[in-house]
Design a protein around this motif. Structure first.
Motif, short mmCIF file in Angstrom:
data_model
loop_
_atom_site.label_atom_id
_atom_site.label_comp_id
_atom_site.label_asym_id
_atom_site.label_seq_id
_atom_site.Cartn_x
_atom_site.Cartn_y
_atom_site.Cartn_z
N LEU A 123 -1.07 -7.52 1.29
CA LEU A 123 -1.62 -7.30 -0.04
C LEU A 123 -1.05 -8.36 -0.96
O LEU A 123 0.17 -8.44 -1.15
N PHE B 223 -5.71 -4.04 4.96
CA PHE B 223 -5.02 -2.81 5.37
C PHE B 223 -4.49 -2.89 6.80
O PHE B 223 -3.33 -2.56 7.04
N LEU C 88 -3.04 0.35 -4.22
CA LEU C 88 -2.53 -1.02 -4.27
C LEU C 88 -1.46 -1.12 -5.36
O LEU C 88 -1.76 -0.97 -6.54
N PHE D 239 0.87 -1.17 0.00
CA PHE D 239 0.00 0.00 0.00
C PHE D 239 0.91 1.22 0.00
O PHE D 239 1.80 1.33 0.83
N ALA E 277 -6.59 -7.87 0.27
CA ALA E 277 -6.13 -6.55 0.70
C ALA E 277 -6.57 -6.35 2.14
O ALA E 277 -7.73 -6.06 2.42
N LEU F 247 -7.53 -11.45 -5.05
CA LEU F 247 -6.96 -10.29 -4.39
C LEU F 247 -7.25 -10.36 -2.91
O LEU F 247 -8.40 -10.54 -2.51
#
Length: 121
Positions: free
Chosen positions: A118, A113, A12, A6, A111, A109
């Motif tokens: 990621l 945070f 991304l 990130f 992701a 994917l």
């Protein structure tokens, strides 16, 4: 699976390889753009320097700045240690190489945070 990061804006970012016509692999940082429905967008000069073949037709697309016309190139990318022959959109003055959501039809994917995780693969 490839690991991404990130950036400071929360975008991304993944490292992929662009394969030149002579077989050289050029590692680049690409931004996954969930608003882009294609596979890859690249600056025209970069596509030409890779020796990617330009198709005769052009493609109209709606962008954040409005309607735009893009060149189409046949190119090869290295993603998750696999080579993919793709049609890439080429535009003038593109600041970033963009990966489109079409990759999410075949790649998962993740992701996360809060955990700083990621991945694409």
């Amino acid at each position: 699976m490839i690991f991404g990061e990130f950036n400071s804006k929360g975008e991304l970012i993944f490292e992929i390889g662009l394969i030149a016509a002579d077989g050289d692999i050029i590692p680049v940082q690409a931004l996954l753009d969930t608003g882009f429905t294609g596979t890859l967008a690249i600056d025209n000069q970069d596509a030409l320097s890779l020796g990617w073949l330009r198709e005769s037709q052009r493609e109209d697309m709606r962008t954040a700045q409005g309607e735009a016309q893009f060149n189409l190139y046949q190119g090869t990318v290295l993603l998750d240690e696999e080579e993919f022959m793709i049609s890439a959109l080429g535009g003038d003055e593109l600041q970033d190489i963009l990966l489109g959501v079409r990759w999410l039809q075949t790649k998962r994917l993740v992701a996360d945070f809060p955990a700083g995780v990621l991945t694409l693969g």
